[in-house]
Every structure is written in structure tokens, then in C-alpha cells.
Design a protein around this motif. Structure first.
Motif, PDB file in Angstrom:
ATOM      1  N   MET A 166      -8.811 -23.578  88.097  1.00 48.64           N
ATOM      2  CA  MET A 166      -9.345 -22.158  87.970  1.00 48.64           C
ATOM      3  C   MET A 166      -8.333 -20.688  87.468  1.00 48.64           C
ATOM      4  O   MET A 166      -8.464 -20.098  86.905  1.00 48.64           O
ATOM      5  CB  MET A 166     -10.378 -21.442  89.335  1.00 48.64           C
ATOM      6  CG  MET A 166     -10.686 -20.483  89.104  1.00 48.64           C
ATOM      7  SD  MET A 166     -11.656 -20.728  91.061  1.00 48.64           S
ATOM      8  CE  MET A 166     -13.182 -22.033  90.714  1.00 48.64           C
ATOM      9  N   GLY A 167      -7.058 -21.211  88.044  1.00 50.39           N
ATOM     10  CA  GLY A 167      -5.932 -20.744  88.090  1.00 50.39           C
ATOM     11  C   GLY A 167      -5.471 -20.537  86.866  1.00 50.39           C
ATOM     12  O   GLY A 167      -5.594 -19.263  86.254  1.00 50.39           O
ATOM     13  N   ASP A 168      -5.584 -21.418  86.041  1.00 52.67           N
ATOM     14  CA  ASP A 168      -5.299 -21.708  84.438  1.00 52.67           C
ATOM     15  C   ASP A 168      -5.704 -20.556  83.590  1.00 52.67           C
ATOM     16  O   ASP A 168      -5.709 -20.012  83.044  1.00 52.67           O
ATOM     17  CB  ASP A 168      -4.732 -22.894  84.078  1.00 52.67           C
ATOM     18  CG  ASP A 168      -4.188 -22.965  82.763  1.00 52.67           C
ATOM     19  OD1 ASP A 168      -4.156 -22.076  82.471  1.00 52.67           O
ATOM     20  OD2 ASP A 168      -4.220 -24.229  82.516  1.00 52.67           O
ATOM     21  N   CYS A 169      -7.510 -20.523  84.177  1.00 54.90           N
ATOM     22  CA  CYS A 169      -8.529 -20.264  83.784  1.00 54.90           C
ATOM     23  C   CYS A 169      -8.486 -18.669  83.801  1.00 54.90           C
ATOM     24  O   CYS A 169      -8.617 -17.791  82.293  1.00 54.90           O
ATOM     25  CB  CYS A 169      -9.604 -20.304  83.791  1.00 54.90           C
ATOM     26  SG  CYS A 169     -10.013 -22.585  83.471  1.00 54.90           S
TER      27      CYS A 169
ATOM     28  N   ALA B  18      -4.741 -22.713  95.979  1.00 55.98           N
ATOM     29  CA  ALA B  18      -4.186 -24.143  95.307  1.00 55.98           C
ATOM     30  C   ALA B  18      -3.452 -24.475  96.574  1.00 55.98           C
ATOM     31  O   ALA B  18      -3.134 -25.402  97.000  1.00 55.98           O
ATOM     32  CB  ALA B  18      -3.550 -24.332  94.153  1.00 55.98           C
ATOM     33  N   VAL B  19      -1.914 -23.773  96.575  1.00 49.87           N
ATOM     34  CA  VAL B  19      -0.243 -23.820  96.880  1.00 49.87           C
ATOM     35  C   VAL B  19      -0.589 -23.951  98.675  1.00 49.87           C
ATOM     36  O   VAL B  19      -0.648 -25.070  99.151  1.00 49.87           O
ATOM     37  CB  VAL B  19       0.270 -23.359  96.947  1.00 49.87           C
ATOM     38  CG1 VAL B  19       0.612 -23.473  95.686  1.00 49.87           C
ATOM     39  CG2 VAL B  19      -0.168 -22.003  97.215  1.00 49.87           C
ATOM     40  N   THR B  20      -1.958 -22.917  99.129  1.00 42.36           N
ATOM     41  CA  THR B  20      -1.736 -23.105 100.483  1.00 42.36           C
ATOM     42  C   THR B  20      -2.985 -24.647 101.281  1.00 42.36           C
ATOM     43  O   THR B  20      -1.931 -25.234 102.390  1.00 42.36           O
ATOM     44  CB  THR B  20      -2.932 -21.773 101.226  1.00 42.36           C
ATOM     45  OG1 THR B  20      -2.247 -20.742 100.594  1.00 42.36           O
ATOM     46  CG2 THR B  20      -3.119 -22.627 102.473  1.00 42.36           C
TER      47      THR B  20
ATOM     48  N   TRP C  59       2.350 -25.989  91.341  1.00 41.77           N
ATOM     49  CA  TRP C  59       1.831 -25.166  91.156  1.00 41.77           C
ATOM     50  C   TRP C  59       2.292 -24.147  91.981  1.00 41.77           C
ATOM     51  O   TRP C  59       2.147 -22.348  91.886  1.00 41.77           O
ATOM     52  CB  TRP C  59       0.472 -24.909  92.053  1.00 41.77           C
ATOM     53  CG  TRP C  59      -0.662 -26.298  91.685  1.00 41.77           C
ATOM     54  CD1 TRP C  59      -0.481 -27.155  90.206  1.00 41.77           C
ATOM     55  CD2 TRP C  59      -1.473 -27.298  92.896  1.00 41.77           C
ATOM     56  NE1 TRP C  59      -1.536 -27.513  90.218  1.00 41.77           N
ATOM     57  CE2 TRP C  59      -2.166 -28.286  91.640  1.00 41.77           C
ATOM     58  CE3 TRP C  59      -1.493 -27.059  93.964  1.00 41.77           C
ATOM     59  CZ2 TRP C  59      -2.364 -29.206  92.070  1.00 41.77           C
ATOM     60  CZ3 TRP C  59      -2.433 -27.938  94.897  1.00 41.77           C
ATOM     61  CH2 TRP C  59      -3.506 -29.097  93.215  1.00 41.77           C
ATOM     62  N   TRP C  60       3.345 -24.050  92.887  1.00 42.63           N
ATOM     63  CA  TRP C  60       3.807 -22.824  93.006  1.00 42.63           C
ATOM     64  C   TRP C  60       5.224 -22.378  91.898  1.00 42.63           C
ATOM     65  O   TRP C  60       4.767 -20.708  92.294  1.00 42.63           O
ATOM     66  CB  TRP C  60       5.358 -23.766  94.094  1.00 42.63           C
ATOM     67  CG  TRP C  60       5.119 -24.059  95.548  1.00 42.63           C
ATOM     68  CD1 TRP C  60       4.258 -25.102  95.826  1.00 42.63           C
ATOM     69  CD2 TRP C  60       5.187 -22.695  96.675  1.00 42.63           C
ATOM     70  NE1 TRP C  60       4.923 -25.072  97.253  1.00 42.63           N
ATOM     71  CE2 TRP C  60       3.712 -22.969  97.377  1.00 42.63           C
ATOM     72  CE3 TRP C  60       4.672 -22.055  96.894  1.00 42.63           C
ATOM     73  CZ2 TRP C  60       3.440 -23.397  98.631  1.00 42.63           C
ATOM     74  CZ3 TRP C  60       4.147 -21.004  97.549  1.00 42.63           C
ATOM     75  CH2 TRP C  60       3.949 -21.555  99.191  1.00 42.63           C
ATOM     76  N   TYR C  61       5.341 -22.752  90.831  1.00 40.07           N
ATOM     77  CA  TYR C  61       5.567 -22.429  89.635  1.00 40.07           C
ATOM     78  C   TYR C  61       4.885 -21.369  89.161  1.00 40.07           C
ATOM     79  O   TYR C  61       5.565 -19.945  89.001  1.00 40.07           O
ATOM     80  CB  TYR C  61       6.370 -23.354  89.285  1.00 40.07           C
ATOM     81  CG  TYR C  61       7.132 -22.358  87.588  1.00 40.07           C
ATOM     82  CD1 TYR C  61       8.274 -22.021  87.563  1.00 40.07           C
ATOM     83  CD2 TYR C  61       5.982 -23.058  86.664  1.00 40.07           C
ATOM     84  CE1 TYR C  61       9.055 -21.762  86.283  1.00 40.07           C
ATOM     85  CE2 TYR C  61       6.775 -23.069  85.205  1.00 40.07           C
ATOM     86  CZ  TYR C  61       8.258 -21.749  85.500  1.00 40.07           C
ATOM     87  OH  TYR C  61       8.383 -21.631  84.225  1.00 40.07           O
ATOM     88  N   ARG C  62       3.644 -21.355  89.111  1.00 37.70           N
ATOM     89  CA  ARG C  62       3.015 -20.807  88.295  1.00 37.70           C
ATOM     90  C   ARG C  62       2.686 -19.971  89.087  1.00 37.70           C
ATOM     91  O   ARG C  62       2.473 -19.044  88.311  1.00 37.70           O
ATOM     92  CB  ARG C  62       1.418 -21.725  87.898  1.00 37.70           C
ATOM     93  CG  ARG C  62       1.591 -23.160  87.673  1.00 37.70           C
ATOM     94  CD  ARG C  62       2.378 -21.917  85.389  1.00 37.70           C
ATOM     95  NE  ARG C  62       1.556 -21.179  85.241  1.00 37.70           N
ATOM     96  CZ  ARG C  62       2.559 -19.952  84.536  1.00 37.70           C
ATOM     97  NH1 ARG C  62       3.912 -20.874  84.232  1.00 37.70           N
ATOM     98  NH2 ARG C  62       1.437 -18.975  83.976  1.00 37.70           N
TER      99      ARG C  62
END
Length: 218
Positions: A177-180, A197-199, A207-210
Motif C-alpha cells: 500500500m505504501g508503494d502504491c 508496516a515497520v511497527t 521497509w525501514w529504508y523506504r
């Protein structure tokens, strides 16, 4: 064996696969020749991530029930969990050939096809999964990934909302969803999705990188 088996089924329904495994083992002590019960044990072991034990259990089932679609499916799950995707796809295909009405079998054909880069086959199989089992949240998650890769970003978001409604525990859906949202230039929404997501799974470095990249751009 009857009471122990019922306890195993109850634990499976609760998602307590370790306890289900122990219950089925207790039942098999009283009825060691019960192949159907052995299959239940193998399935619970797969769901619990005990792949070595599951492989041994399921090999016994296949010897006694060579045309068991469920056994082929679970053996495929073992191979898939170990990263042996071509082997997994062979077993999933055989499961579907033996019983083409199970949405879960089609879903895992689709998942294996996705790992192998075959988007057309993936989409075909997840559509079959949704047709036979519209309650399968993961089918919409996989379809969202395919739609995103094909550029249908808004359709992918719709599928991800459906995924999380049906299967709230599918944390990976938040990352997709973040990517979208990122592709739609909706940075606050993208940051919120990756943060969720990272939580929920702080061990996923990508995911932390993004998230860090997006926060730097906002």
C-alpha cells in the motif's frame, strides 16, 4: 483418538498449530494407522513452520494416499517455505489437478507463479482462488501485487483494502500500500502505510529504508 482429534481441530480453528500438533500426536498414539489423522498432523506441522517434521509426516500420507490433493498441497507448502519454488509449483499444480475447487490450492499456484515472474499465470490463478473462495484475503493481496506491477495502481489499492478487511494480520499489504501511494505521489499516505508496516514487523529492513527515503522527501 476421537477426543484428542477434536481438540486438535479446535486448536487449528484458533490458529494454535503447535497445540494442534500435540493433540494429533496424542490421537495417533491410540490410532497409528489412521491416515486421515496423519494428514491433519502434517497440515498442522506445516502451518506451525515445522517443515522437517511435516515432510516426514506427509511422505507417509502420500504412500498410503497417492492421490490426496491435500497432501500434495501441504508438501508444496513445505517446498515453498524452504524456497524451492519450482518443486512447490509442481505439487500445487498436482493438488489443483486432483481437486480444482479449492481456492487455497489455486492461491498457492499463483504465489509460486509470482515468485517465478509469471504474472499472467499468477493473475489467472488468483482469479480462480477468488472465484472458489472469495473470503481468501491473501488472494486480493497477490492480485494487488500483480496489478501494481502492471501499472493499475488504484485497482491495487482497492485490493489491498479488501485484503486487510479479510486478513488484518497480512502486514505485507501495508508495505505494498505504501508503494502504491508513493507511485500516486501521495506521500503522507505512503509514509503512514510504511510506518504501520515497520511497527508491525520491525525486522524488515527494506521497509525501514523506504520509510526513511519518503520522510526525507516529505
Amino acid at each position: 483418538a476421537g477426543l484428542a482429534e477434536q481438540r486438535g481441530l479446535l486448536f487449528e480453528a484458533r490458529g494454535e498449530y503447535g497445540k494442534a500438533t500435540n493433540a494429533y500426536l496424542d490421537a495417533l498414539e491410540k490410532d497409528p494407522a489412521n491416515t486421515s489423522l496423519t494428514l491433519r498432523l502434517g497440515g498442522a506441522q506445516v502451518e506451525d513452520g515445522a517443515f522437517d517434521a511435516a515432510e516426514q509426516t506427509l511422505s507417509k500420507v502420500i504412500r498410503d494416499m497417492p492421490n490426496s490433493a491435500e497432501a500434495e498441497y501441504f508438501i508444496g507448502r513445505v517446498a515453498f517455505g524452504r524456497g524451492r519454488t519450482p518443486d512447490a509449483l509442481t505439487h500445487f499444480d498436482r493438488a489443483v489437478s486432483l481437486d480444482g475447487t479449492k481456492g487455497e490450492y489455486h492461491l498457492y499456484v499463483g504465489r509460486a507463479a509470482l515468485e517465478m515472474g509469471n504474472l499472467g499465470r499468477t493473475l489467472e490463478e488468483v482469479l480462480a482462488a477468488i472465484n472458489f473462495a472469495p473470503e481468501l484475503g491473501d488472494a486480493y493481496w497477490i492480485r494487488a501485487i500483480v496489478r501494481l506491477r502492471m501499472g493499475a495502481v488504484k485497482d491495487a489499492l482497492t485490493d489491498l483494502v479488501k485484503t486487510l478487511k479479510l486478513k488484518p494480520a497480512r502486514t505485507e499489504a501495508y508495505a505494498v500500500m505504501g508503494d502504491c501511494h508513493e507511485q500516486l505521489r501521495q506521500l503522507p499516505e505512503a509514509i503512514a502505510a510504511y510506518r504501520t508496516a515497520v511497527t508491525r514487523d520491525p525486522k524488515r529492513g527494506e521497509w525501514w529504508y523506504r520509510l526513511g527515503m519518503l520522510q526525507g522527501d516529505s
